[in-house]
Design an enzyme around this catalytic site. Structure first.
Site, mmCIF file in Angstrom:
data_model
loop_
_atom_site.group_PDB
_atom_site.id
_atom_site.type_symbol
_atom_site.label_atom_id
_atom_site.label_comp_id
_atom_site.label_asym_id
_atom_site.label_seq_id
_atom_site.Cartn_x
_atom_site.Cartn_y
_atom_site.Cartn_z
ATOM 1 N N ARG A 99 86.313 118.159 105.091
ATOM 2 C CA ARG A 99 85.746 117.245 104.224
ATOM 3 C C ARG A 99 84.701 116.367 105.051
ATOM 4 O O ARG A 99 83.756 116.054 104.274
ATOM 5 C CB ARG A 99 86.903 116.136 103.734
ATOM 6 N N LYS A 134 66.044 102.658 99.668
ATOM 7 C CA LYS A 134 67.281 102.810 98.884
ATOM 8 C C LYS A 134 68.180 103.841 99.198
ATOM 9 O O LYS A 134 68.071 104.771 98.633
ATOM 10 C CB LYS A 134 66.863 102.846 97.459
ATOM 11 N N LYS A 166 55.262 92.099 99.723
ATOM 12 C CA LYS A 166 55.768 91.801 98.242
ATOM 13 C C LYS A 166 55.511 90.374 97.892
ATOM 14 O O LYS A 166 54.893 89.585 98.728
ATOM 15 C CB LYS A 166 56.961 92.220 98.427
ATOM 16 N N GLU A 195 51.824 94.965 97.958
ATOM 17 C CA GLU A 195 52.246 95.342 96.478
ATOM 18 C C GLU A 195 51.593 94.386 95.652
ATOM 19 O O GLU A 195 51.339 93.250 95.744
ATOM 20 C CB GLU A 195 53.767 95.038 96.380
ATOM 21 N N ASP A 216 52.479 97.905 91.291
ATOM 22 C CA ASP A 216 53.866 97.851 90.740
ATOM 23 C C ASP A 216 54.029 97.807 89.347
ATOM 24 O O ASP A 216 53.297 96.852 88.702
ATOM 25 C CB ASP A 216 54.452 96.490 91.330
#
Length: 278
Positions: A99, A134, A166, A195, A216
């Site tokens: 597994r 992510k 950002k 950004e 963005d």
């Protein structure tokens, strides 16, 4: 980009086995200790193979006497019904390792397969598709390796190897120019990306001397205007609401990069199966 190392792979395998085996595989213990067997792993669907080193590490950590014979290399296109590898050794060991080994192979092959599909959509445009942060906790380097196997590219590895300034950073620093200036002073050897949300902010980032600008949620028309405005003075990266439906159109605006979180966060595991041989 820090290189993937054997230590990374061994650590991944060790953690996976620790959470799976715990105090011992009580089901495998039902099998007589002297029983030896062979097993093969097949794929039930077409895909891009990725994760051999993690499979090798899992089986070796469970039992160094187990031998594996692979039928394809990482990055290879494999067809449904084909055998990916054959394993031989203690039946207990084969089933204990199964597994954890397949979890790595399914996840990484699924990630590489998804990336391959996206890369094919932009073939010929010259754009590079980038992953994001992510990723599954603890498996970032593994998934970013799978991205490369699938024909896409890596963005920064983490918060330490490149600046990505950002909206909240800009606000807290007092503006784009101030944020870029502070980044240059703090780590002059690190790339600086900003950004922006509109063409006015893009001009500010150009004037501030950013290395790359992330557009963005720009419209296609605004992306085309951004490409014309920048005229090659810095790199442009499109991001936000990029899907398979609009990917090609975004690539054709002339941006250098497109970042897509779905390359890693939405990957579907490749359907694999292990069977002991008679």
């Amino acid at each position: 980009m820090p290189a993937l190392t054997d230590t990374d792979i061994q650590d991944n395998a060790r953690a996976a086995l620790a959470e799976d085996i715990g105090s011992g595989d009580i089901t495998a213990a039902l099998i007589p200790e002297a029983t030896h067997a062979s097993a093969r792993v097949i794929t039930r669907e077409d895909g891009i193979l990725c994760g051999r080193a993690w499979v090798d590490a899992v089986f070796h950590q469970v039992d160094p006497a187990v031998t594996l014979e692979w039928s394809a290399e990482d990055g290879a296109h494999v067809l449904a019904g084909s055998t990916l590898f054959t394993a031989r050794g203690s039946a207990r060991s084969l089933l204990t390792a199964e597994r954890a080994a397949l979890n790595f192979l399914q996840l990484l092959s699924g990630t590489a397969t998804r990336c391959s599909h996206y890369a094919a959509m932009v073939a010929g445009t010259g754009v590079r598709l980038l992953d994001t942060r992510k990723t599954i906790p603890g498996l970032r380097r593994a998934q970013k390796y799978a991205v490369r196997c699938g024909g896409c590219y890596n963005h920064r590895m983490g918060l330490y190897d490149a600046f990505l300034i950002k909206e909240n950073h800009i606000s807290a620093c007092g503006g784009i120019a101030a944020a870029v200036s502070q980044a240059r002073a703090q780590a002059p050897d690190k790339p600086v990306e900003v950004e922006v949300e509109n063409l006015e902010e893009l001009q500010q980032a150009v004037t501030a001397g950013a290395d790359r600008v992330m557009l963005d949620n720009f419209s296609l028309e605004d992306m085309r205007q951004a490409v014309a405005l920048v005229a090659g003075r810095l790199e442009l990266e499109a991001s936000g609401n990029i899907t398979s439906d609009n990917l090609r159109a975004v690539a054709e605006t002339g941006v250098d990069y497109i970042s897509i979180g779905a390359l890693t966060k939405n990957s579907k595991a490749l359907d694999l199966s292990l069977r002991l041989l008679d």
